[in-house]
Scaffold this active site. Sequence first.
Site, PDB file in Angstrom:
ATOM      1  CE  LYS A  15      32.473  37.904  44.067  1.00 15.46           C
ATOM      2  NZ  LYS A  15      33.593  38.086  45.114  1.00 15.46           N
TER       3      LYS A  15
ATOM      4  CB  SER B 164      36.705  39.268  43.239  1.00 17.68           C
ATOM      5  OG  SER B 164      36.022  38.760  44.140  1.00 17.68           O
TER       6      SER B 164
ATOM      7  CB  SER C 129      36.480  40.179  47.313  1.00 13.07           C
ATOM      8  OG  SER C 129      37.688  39.720  46.354  1.00 13.07           O
TER       9      SER C 129
HETATM   10  N1  GLN Z   1      42.151  40.253  45.815  1.00 10.54           N
HETATM   11  C1  GLN Z   1      42.213  39.085  46.539  1.00 10.54           C
HETATM   12  C2  GLN Z   1      42.487  37.859  45.708  1.00 10.54           C
HETATM   13  O1  GLN Z   1      42.646  38.369  44.444  1.00 10.54           O
HETATM   14  C3  GLN Z   1      41.002  38.908  47.326  1.00 10.54           C
HETATM   15  C4  GLN Z   1      40.191  38.243  46.291  1.00 10.54           C
HETATM   16  C5  GLN Z   1      38.690  37.920  47.267  1.00 10.54           C
HETATM   17  O2  GLN Z   1      38.526  38.349  48.363  1.00 10.54           O
HETATM   18  N2  GLN Z   1      37.817  36.971  46.636  1.00 10.54           N
HETATM   19  O3  GLN Z   1      42.692  36.850  45.731  1.00 10.54           O
END
Ligand code: GLN
Length: 486
Positions: free
Chosen positions: A74, A149, A173
């Site tokens: 990532k 994400s 994410s």
């Molecule tokens: N969807 C969640 C957010 O927008 C989780 C994001 C994540 O786990 N990095 O914060």
Amino acid sequence: MLAFDSLVAARDAIRSKKISSVELTRQALARIEMLEPQILAYNSTYPDLALKQAAEVDAGRRSGPLAGVPIALKDNLCTTFGTTTCSSKMLENFRAPYDATIVQKLEQAGAVFLGKTNLDEFAMGSSTENSAFKTTRNPWDTSRVPGGSSGGSAAALASGMCCASIGSDTGGSIRQPAALCGVVGLKPTYGRVSRYGLVAFASSLDQIGPFGWNVPDVALLLNVIAGRDARDSTSVPAEVPDHLAELDQPIKGLRIGIAKEYTLESGMDPQVSSAIDAAVKQYRSLGAELVEVSLPHTEYGIAAYYVIAPCEASSNLARYDGVHFGHRTKEPVKDIIELFSKSRAEGFGPEVQRRIMIGTYALSSGYYDAYYVRALKMRTLIQRDFTEAFEKCDVILSPTSPTPAFKAGEKTADPLQMYLCDVFTVTCNIAGIAGISLPCGFTTGDKPLPIGLQLLGPAFSEPRLLRAARMYERSTDWSSRRPKLD
Ligand code: GLN
């Protein structure tokens, strides 16, 4: 697809010289060339580096448990090669001066690095649509999002553009994109994996974890990346067990908790519900005992998360001001304050700006107690819910996401709808426990979409959690299905 359908199989084939690492890396690079224009999973690729690393394995100069397998990282993990952009204009040209601990560990284990994958800007989002560069597409239906994400890592793996990948999970994410792309994703316990070199989003929630085609693949990766690191004081000195050792042994008398609060009044896709019901039946037929548990503070999970995470983000992102770090405006400015504000306004996208504003507001004098402190109190109650529930069961089963992959653009106008995607995933991070998502079915229709099953386990219960997941995985063929792309 690639010549192998599991990381373990690819690794073994390289070991026994059925294929060379260079050959397998070339296959992955060829797939990237062919599919990347439609999937848009990678922010950057490093063919020369990958082929050099692969050649070193083939020449016997590199070895280890991942020797020769091509993987993706990532793009919020610091690497001394290439750029580390966090899919933000703020860090578009950032070259990290050091490698994240996990990158070092993967390198020492012999892995080959293909590239860095797309994400929602600074990991804030559930679809990769918040990336400043591009929206990654779901390999099962390219009009849909891959989740987020870590959508790039999930989509790259699901489309066979790598043998495994790494993501980060602050509120879902890893698990949510794994569910939407039909692969396995593990969020390890807070403290299990060093986060040194992970660009921070919300430090009390962030955790790095693996994506794999199946449960043994993520178990193998966890073996490599877990463990104490003196450079991350939140990493725990607990010994790292061999997560592969007993993986295929079913758990006798496994107690599966079903939380009564996990039935949503609205927003739940009926096909997801029926796939989950079928998975529960399957576990029962494998001898598991079903236990009803209660997680009474579940309904406050999203609210608590969307206060705590932005508060921490507003603090973590203060360093990007165009002087210490990040994009600097080229516009004329009258003083340093204007330099900061113009640089930040140009460098951060709308969702990141929204989070910084929410977090700054919730931490400001007069609102701190009303928002931040209350969210922390809720955090304690959510943690307590899990502690009590895990007295009655070994794992808690739920959907990973209330819906399968949604269409690109469908939720971008309404941030709240996007936040609600995380209803089943955020409490795991709030409580600091472990969670895994694995495929448990597909929707009907001409473009079937994967559905994900989430299992949560107590802190440091990964060996049991993975075994429980593997029990189900072995009794179905969901994990072996691949999107038709070639
Ligand atoms: N969807 C969640 C957010 O927008 C989780 C994001 C994540 O786990 N990095 O914060």
